[in-house]
Design an enzyme around this catalytic site. Sequence first.
Site, PDB file in Angstrom:
ATOM      1  N   SER A  46       0.457  -1.332  -0.044  1.00  0.00           N
ATOM      2  CA  SER A  46      -0.098   0.241  -0.235  1.00  0.00           C
ATOM      3  C   SER A  46       0.679   1.491   0.176  1.00  0.00           C
ATOM      4  CB  SER A  46      -1.347  -0.280   0.950  1.00  0.00           C
ATOM      5  OG  SER A  46      -0.128  -0.128   2.195  1.00  0.00           O
ATOM      6  N   ASP A 352      -2.828   8.971   7.326  1.00  0.00           N
ATOM      7  CA  ASP A 352      -3.606   8.454   7.766  1.00  0.00           C
ATOM      8  C   ASP A 352      -3.275   7.678   9.127  1.00  0.00           C
ATOM      9  OD1 ASP A 352      -2.210   5.939   6.643  1.00  0.00           O
ATOM     10  OD2 ASP A 352      -4.375   5.653   5.835  1.00  0.00           O
ATOM     11  N   HIS A 355      -0.178   5.019   6.605  1.00  0.00           N
ATOM     12  CA  HIS A 355       0.793   5.982   5.348  1.00  0.00           C
ATOM     13  C   HIS A 355       1.129   7.337   5.630  1.00  0.00           C
ATOM     14  CE1 HIS A 355      -2.103   2.766   4.559  1.00  0.00           C
ATOM     15  NE2 HIS A 355      -1.474   2.139   3.183  1.00  0.00           N
TER      16      HIS A 355
END
Length: 382
Positions: A46, A352, A355
């Site tokens: 991610s 967040d 990340h």
Amino acid sequence: MGGRGATLALLAVVVLAAVGGAGAEAESSEASAKGRYHALFNFGDSLADAGNLIQNGTPEILATARLPYGQTYFGKPTGRCSDGRLVIDHLAQEFGLPLLPPSKAKNASFAHGANFAITGATALDTPYFEAKGLGAVIWNSGALMTQIQWFRDLKPFFCNTTEACKKFFAKALFVVGEFGGNDYNAPLFAGMGIPGAYKFMPDVIQGISDGIEALIAEGAVEMIVPGVMPTGCFPVYLNMLDVSEEGKGSRSGCVRQYNTFSWVHNAHLKAMLEKLRAKHPNVRIIYGDYYTPVIQFMLQPEKFGFAKQLPRACCGAPSTPERAAYNFNVTAKCGEPGATACPDPTTHWSWDGIHLTEAAYRHIAKGWLYGPFADQPIIQSS
């Protein structure tokens, strides 16, 4: 997947990125990056997914496919787990290349490479975790070897003969990772703790090594292999895991034992890369440092334009009163009802709680390109 399983799975998507700064010397060298490579190939999770996870439709549970994700640069969510561009995006632009399309994109041009990274990826395959009883907490949408197979499947888009492929890949940079974050999340969020996670480390390092060897066999001659970030500095862990105040650094607020774990992984990774360099002397293998930059974000935020604060997510919601400062709430994550984004993400390194922000990723990219956050800069001064 049940509610708790889905939550753990999405949290297990965590893989963290870090940041570096590049000073005046780096700025003066930027022109030399243009045209350095004519193609990029990116593998990862991610931290580097440019939309592969959502190419076949957006899962309803996936908050990262909603605003405010993507707000800073794209003005809309793109499947990137940030407010804007990722490290690989900044690298592409520095090289004068278009942003890499997700490898699963339909009707995309792969003339300058492709991005195979996908949210949730691990270094090890799913059966490995299932054999250890962790199948319920791993959400593996494409492990490293799976991504390499996707790369093989796309080869006809890049070149048609062995000689043509050799020439094409010789002018390409392969970014391999980071990998390991999601592998370790499986035991950590399953309650096995740091001692349990350490048992996975030799296999994770071997999995990354196997992936590098496979790409070298395919023709890769220049690659950068990033390590993991200091796990103990991220709000998701600080909020979700039971950590005493005594176990945190007085200046950073990061958890020492988790950072030590990340440091040990990186030490083993660097040792493995040294062995591969000796085995493949004609291949340039660079170690990309995520760890040091994040620590510097915490201790010297003003150097990067960040606000001085303990680990705090720009986008999120407060949790329990004693952990509200982290601005991470598992029931109101960024992109979900109840969560809001800070007015200026450029003042935060954590987007967040899991990340990084576009600003943070930009610093990392500069640090890898020109130093000091790589064991050798991608762009060598003449």
